[in-house]
Motif scaffolding. Sequence first.
Motif, mmCIF file in Angstrom:
data_model
loop_
_atom_site.group_PDB
_atom_site.id
_atom_site.type_symbol
_atom_site.label_atom_id
_atom_site.label_comp_id
_atom_site.label_asym_id
_atom_site.label_seq_id
_atom_site.Cartn_x
_atom_site.Cartn_y
_atom_site.Cartn_z
ATOM 1 N N ARG A 67 -4.053 7.162 -11.244
ATOM 2 C CA ARG A 67 -3.509 6.256 -10.788
ATOM 3 C C ARG A 67 -3.928 4.794 -9.924
ATOM 4 N NH1 ARG A 67 2.104 9.389 -11.210
ATOM 5 N NH2 ARG A 67 0.845 10.154 -10.071
ATOM 6 N N SER A 68 -4.406 5.952 -9.450
ATOM 7 C CA SER A 68 -5.153 4.526 -7.906
ATOM 8 C C SER A 68 -5.877 3.638 -8.012
ATOM 9 C CB SER A 68 -5.426 5.985 -6.434
ATOM 10 O OG SER A 68 -6.899 6.863 -7.103
ATOM 11 N N ASN A 107 -6.441 2.333 -10.934
ATOM 12 C CA ASN A 107 -6.677 0.828 -11.492
ATOM 13 C C ASN A 107 -6.234 -0.185 -10.208
ATOM 14 O OD1 ASN A 107 -5.103 0.832 -14.016
ATOM 15 N ND2 ASN A 107 -3.733 2.849 -12.830
ATOM 16 N N SER A 108 -6.282 -0.269 -8.775
ATOM 17 C CA SER A 108 -6.374 -1.180 -8.139
ATOM 18 C C SER A 108 -8.407 -2.032 -8.221
ATOM 19 C CB SER A 108 -6.125 -1.184 -6.407
ATOM 20 O OG SER A 108 -7.412 0.280 -6.497
ATOM 21 N N ARG A 148 3.008 5.120 -6.591
ATOM 22 C CA ARG A 148 1.746 4.896 -6.414
ATOM 23 C C ARG A 148 0.757 4.045 -7.952
ATOM 24 N NH1 ARG A 148 -0.970 10.689 -7.078
ATOM 25 N NH2 ARG A 148 0.523 11.273 -4.720
ATOM 26 N N GLU A 207 2.030 0.238 -5.863
ATOM 27 C CA GLU A 207 1.119 0.015 -5.906
ATOM 28 C C GLU A 207 -0.207 -0.233 -5.575
ATOM 29 O OE1 GLU A 207 1.417 3.596 -2.458
ATOM 30 O OE2 GLU A 207 3.101 2.645 -2.191
ATOM 31 N N ALA A 208 -1.318 0.090 -6.669
ATOM 32 C CA ALA A 208 -2.202 0.434 -7.230
ATOM 33 C C ALA A 208 -2.540 -1.164 -7.666
ATOM 34 C CB ALA A 208 -3.209 1.067 -8.049
ATOM 35 N N GLN A 244 -2.507 -4.180 -5.181
ATOM 36 C CA GLN A 244 -3.909 -4.191 -4.908
ATOM 37 C C GLN A 244 -4.677 -4.970 -5.357
ATOM 38 O OE1 GLN A 244 -5.633 -1.030 -2.872
ATOM 39 N NE2 GLN A 244 -3.505 0.332 -2.846
ATOM 40 N N TYR A 245 -4.398 -4.553 -6.821
ATOM 41 C CA TYR A 245 -5.225 -5.078 -7.847
ATOM 42 C C TYR A 245 -4.914 -6.369 -8.103
ATOM 43 C CZ TYR A 245 -7.020 -6.694 -12.902
ATOM 44 O OH TYR A 245 -7.505 -7.580 -13.582
#
Length: 470
Positions: free
Chosen positions: A23-24, A26-27, A424, A427-428, A431-432
């Motif tokens: 999932r992280s 995806n940023s 998570r 948050e990603a 950022q994206y």
Amino acid sequence: MSTIQTLAERQAAAREARQRAPRSLNSAIGNVDRDPVQLLRENSAGRVEALVPLRYGRMSVSPFTFFRGSAILQAHDLSGTSNTGIAFPVCGDAHLMNFGGFATPERQLVFDLNDFDEVAYGPWEWDVKRLTASLAIAGEHMGIDRASVEDIVSTAVHEYRDRMHRYAECSTLELWHEIVSFERMLEAAATAEGRQLINRAMEKAATRTHESMLGKMAALHDGRWLIQDAPPALFHPSGPNSLLGKDKKWSDTDEWKGKLASAFDSYLQTLSSERRQLLAQFELQDIAFKVVGVGSVGTFCLVMLFVDSHGKPLFLQVKEARQSVISRYFEGDGPTHQGERVVTGQRLLQAASDSFLGWTIGPAGRQFYFRQLRDMKISAEVERMSNTILQGYARICGWALARAHAKASGKAVEIATYLGSGNRFAEALTQYAFAYAEQNQKDYDTFMRACRSGKLEARSDEDMAADFRV
């Protein structure tokens, strides 16, 4: 007959998807090593040449209008990112202006996705990323501070996550019949300001009918309704204000009229028998070319005006369907007829679809789909929203997108399990959204330099309209 997986098997598959695409990750904004001007030129190929400058003119208004008209860039970029492998027909262009209100065949006002030109088999994450990026770009354009924009983006993603978890507990038929009505929106509204806005939208929708449009778009001449030219946005293909240029023969001959009649007959065959009987009670009055939206400018789009024996109107929009930018960058199954692709995707993703959806092949082999031009359709006036209202609107968009994905995919369990219950993914995606807003600004700056240098020609509606003034 296919074997249905157990819930445990479906949840296990989603946990495997987390391994493939944490999932992280995806940023990440993906592969942005490309020339945006070249991609836009490729995307403009085959459009009406005289209208391409208008497309660029509408895109040049702001970074947000540029984003709306440049779906090909984000699709290209996303193809360089990892995905969950959970794919199905997605909207393909789920930015915040492609949601709105409209009436179901039962005359209920609902909120849903309302543009499916780019619908195609693709990763569900791409839709969520297009929505979140649009919120960040719009928020920055409106001058909203970064912390507030973060809250707005996060709200949309959290609502998508929370609704998907609820949909994961629904039966197949419950999901199929789920609908986001304006009454439910009123109940879910968090503020009095939000409820007031929803009520105003309902009142406005009630006035946006075929009858209200008749007096604005057409005039009665010798007992026949004729659409009034308003170039460059509306003109008769064979009239003195036509912008079709070299495509004039496409619209100016008896042979073309015969081909159009044949195309309409083919469209009728894509409707159910009762819909054909309904249309048989209307008589065609006039046809005009209509320029719509931002990204669609330059594609062929006709408006057909019909009236019944009481003189009451029906406007049908006949819109060209071209290859989806999603299918250009993600391989998947689907109808080979582009109009059928749009109609099938719309019926699958929407809770309730237009009674007159259908498709055909028109003159010159162009592929089209049909829908009503206006039926209580309303869209948000985003730039006039306060921070609070935009946050509420983001929440509703997240809800509507989750509903569409849950219905279209049958994979609410998998998506919900992948998302988990924590922050998570949100948050990603936040950022994206900011990273892509920055990339969009760079692309917009490159685009504007190309316009100013003459590499691309951009003209406004007002500038082109002046060409027709005596």
